[in-house]
Design a protein around this motif. Structure first.
Motif, PDB file in Angstrom:
ATOM      1  N   GLN A  47     -30.291   9.057 -21.044  1.00 47.91           N
ATOM      2  CA  GLN A  47     -29.937   7.974 -19.685  1.00 47.91           C
ATOM      3  C   GLN A  47     -28.137   8.651 -18.971  1.00 47.91           C
ATOM      4  OE1 GLN A  47     -29.312   3.715 -20.153  1.00 47.91           O
ATOM      5  NE2 GLN A  47     -29.576   3.581 -22.600  1.00 47.91           N
ATOM      6  N   LEU A  48     -27.718   9.510 -19.755  1.00 49.20           N
ATOM      7  CA  LEU A  48     -27.108   9.468 -18.760  1.00 49.20           C
ATOM      8  C   LEU A  48     -27.285  11.331 -18.334  1.00 49.20           C
ATOM      9  CD1 LEU A  48     -24.009   9.617 -21.815  1.00 49.20           C
ATOM     10  CD2 LEU A  48     -23.806   9.122 -19.730  1.00 49.20           C
ATOM     11  N   ILE A  49     -28.255  12.104 -18.561  1.00 49.38           N
ATOM     12  CA  ILE A  49     -28.735  13.195 -17.828  1.00 49.38           C
ATOM     13  C   ILE A  49     -29.238  12.712 -16.937  1.00 49.38           C
ATOM     14  CG2 ILE A  49     -30.513  14.348 -18.040  1.00 49.38           C
ATOM     15  CD1 ILE A  49     -30.153  15.419 -21.603  1.00 49.38           C
ATOM     16  N   GLY A  50     -30.282  11.383 -16.781  1.00 49.64           N
ATOM     17  CA  GLY A  50     -30.939  11.158 -15.954  1.00 49.64           C
ATOM     18  C   GLY A  50     -30.676  10.696 -14.515  1.00 49.64           C
ATOM     19  N   THR A  51     -28.868   9.072 -15.155  1.00 53.54           N
ATOM     20  CA  THR A  51     -28.610   9.045 -14.126  1.00 53.54           C
ATOM     21  C   THR A  51     -27.440   9.988 -13.289  1.00 53.54           C
ATOM     22  OG1 THR A  51     -28.221   6.872 -15.405  1.00 53.54           O
ATOM     23  CG2 THR A  51     -26.189   6.709 -14.019  1.00 53.54           C
ATOM     24  N   GLY A  90     -21.593  19.734 -17.930  1.00 55.53           N
ATOM     25  CA  GLY A  90     -21.897  18.407 -18.857  1.00 55.53           C
ATOM     26  C   GLY A  90     -22.998  17.857 -19.344  1.00 55.53           C
ATOM     27  N   ILE A  91     -23.990  18.430 -18.067  1.00 57.26           N
ATOM     28  CA  ILE A  91     -25.333  17.869 -18.446  1.00 57.26           C
ATOM     29  C   ILE A  91     -26.511  18.890 -19.024  1.00 57.26           C
ATOM     30  CG2 ILE A  91     -27.644  17.995 -17.508  1.00 57.26           C
ATOM     31  CD1 ILE A  91     -26.742  16.576 -15.135  1.00 57.26           C
ATOM     32  N   ILE A  92     -25.866  20.427 -19.394  1.00 61.65           N
ATOM     33  CA  ILE A  92     -25.905  21.021 -20.560  1.00 61.65           C
ATOM     34  C   ILE A  92     -25.423  20.625 -21.679  1.00 61.65           C
ATOM     35  CG2 ILE A  92     -26.240  23.165 -21.637  1.00 61.65           C
ATOM     36  CD1 ILE A  92     -25.324  24.305 -18.636  1.00 61.65           C
ATOM     37  N   LEU A  93     -23.950  20.509 -21.878  1.00 71.23           N
ATOM     38  CA  LEU A  93     -23.953  19.623 -23.496  1.00 71.23           C
ATOM     39  C   LEU A  93     -25.007  18.835 -24.028  1.00 71.23           C
ATOM     40  CD1 LEU A  93     -19.972  19.916 -22.891  1.00 71.23           C
ATOM     41  CD2 LEU A  93     -21.647  21.601 -24.117  1.00 71.23           C
ATOM     42  N   LEU A  94     -24.537  17.354 -22.647  1.00 74.49           N
ATOM     43  CA  LEU A  94     -26.175  16.806 -23.335  1.00 74.49           C
ATOM     44  C   LEU A  94     -27.419  16.921 -23.448  1.00 74.49           C
ATOM     45  CD1 LEU A  94     -25.197  14.387 -20.011  1.00 74.49           C
ATOM     46  CD2 LEU A  94     -24.112  13.840 -22.115  1.00 74.49           C
TER      47      LEU A  94
END
Length: 284
Positions: free
Chosen positions: A95-99, A122-126
């Motif tokens: 959800q966090l990546i998509g949002t 941050g997305i890479i870490l997610l």
């Protein structure tokens, strides 16, 4: 009071998967109870707050609520298949990546170069965090089941993404759209029951026991909206995401979900990366 409002969403959203899993019943029972419970609370909020809302906004909010059912039903099915402690980090990370990506490409967020750099970091870490929490030690029939469940989670996460994105295009406050969203949730659940020919669930005890899940979800949603008002979007959002830590650890402690030592280490490290990823994408 502002600190309590900041912590309540994380606590309630963290407890929600544990409460749902403790209620005997199928995902359809759980999603029905959650939707109806949310509607009950939203009616109370409506009577107290009396927000004004246009017909167009009402319909959009109801549509968002309908899409939420898709995402939440996917989560409830995953609890049953692979457990809460594995579902929640994966689902939250997706959800966090998509949002974040929708925010960038559709709503023009992360305008500055620094914001883009830290945002994509941050997305890479997610992504790494989600991968680590999903990692299993060995190939088995359970691993094949996990793969099917992961595919289902990815597809149903689209429902959460639409649910999170529609309100960004509105000017109405979160409390104003809470009632129409819950109306959309109930309509979507009833349509699902009709099309899957499961009217008997309306009479089953577990469906009405699941009202508790709706009450818990509503507490999280309302206090999050109030926390955004008092503490700001960034602080409220980052702290609310600690719910994934509560639900993951709660799944292992209270639901007795087992992991090997290696899987536990990967899960903890993955959770840390997810939390860091949330902070990086939100605050920088």
């Amino acid at each position: 009071m502002s600190i309590i409002l900041m912590l309540l969403p994380a606590l309630a959203w963290g407890i929600l998967p544990l409460a749902v899993s403790k209620i005997n019943g199928k995902p359809i029972n759980q999603i029905f109870g959650t939707a109806v419970g949310t509607l009950i609370v939203s009616i109370v909020v409506l009577l107290i707050m009396r927000p004004s809302i246009s017909i167009g906004t009402f319909l959009l909010a109801a549509l968002a609520g309908g899409f939420w059912i898709i995402g939440q039903l996917g989560q409830y099915n995953a609890y049953r298949e692979i457990g809460v402690s594995q579902t929640m980090p994966i689902s939250t990370g997706l959800q966090l990546i998509g949002t974040s990506l929708i925010g960038v490409f559709l709503f023009g967020e992360w305008v500055s170069t620094n914001a883009k750099i830290f945002g994509f970091l941050g997305i890479i870490l997610l992504i790494i965090g989600v991968f680590l929490t999903a990692k299993k030690d060995q190939k088995s029939s359970s691993t094949n089941n996990q793969t099917r469940t992961l595919v289902m989670l990815i597809l149903t996460t689209i429902g959460f993404l639409v649910y999170n994105s529609i309100p960004k295009a509105m000017t109405s406050s979160g409390l104003a759209i809470f009632f129409p969203e819950s109306v959309g949730m109930v309509i979507a659940v009833l349509l699902y029951i009709i099309f899957t020919r499961q009217p008997k669930i309306l009479k089953e005890k577990s469906s009405w026991q699941s009202l508790l899940a709706g009450f818990i979800f509503s507490i999280a949603s309302v206090t999050y909206i109030l926390s955004v008002r008092d503490n700001g979007v960034n602080s409220a959002f980052v702290v609310s995401q600690l719910s994934v830590v509560i639900s993951t650890i709660g799944g292992m402690v209270f639901l007795r979900e087992t992991k090997s030592r290696h899987e536990l280490q990967l899960t903890i490290f993955g959770l840390v990366l997810i939390v860091i990823g949330v902070v990086v994408t939100t605050l920088f």
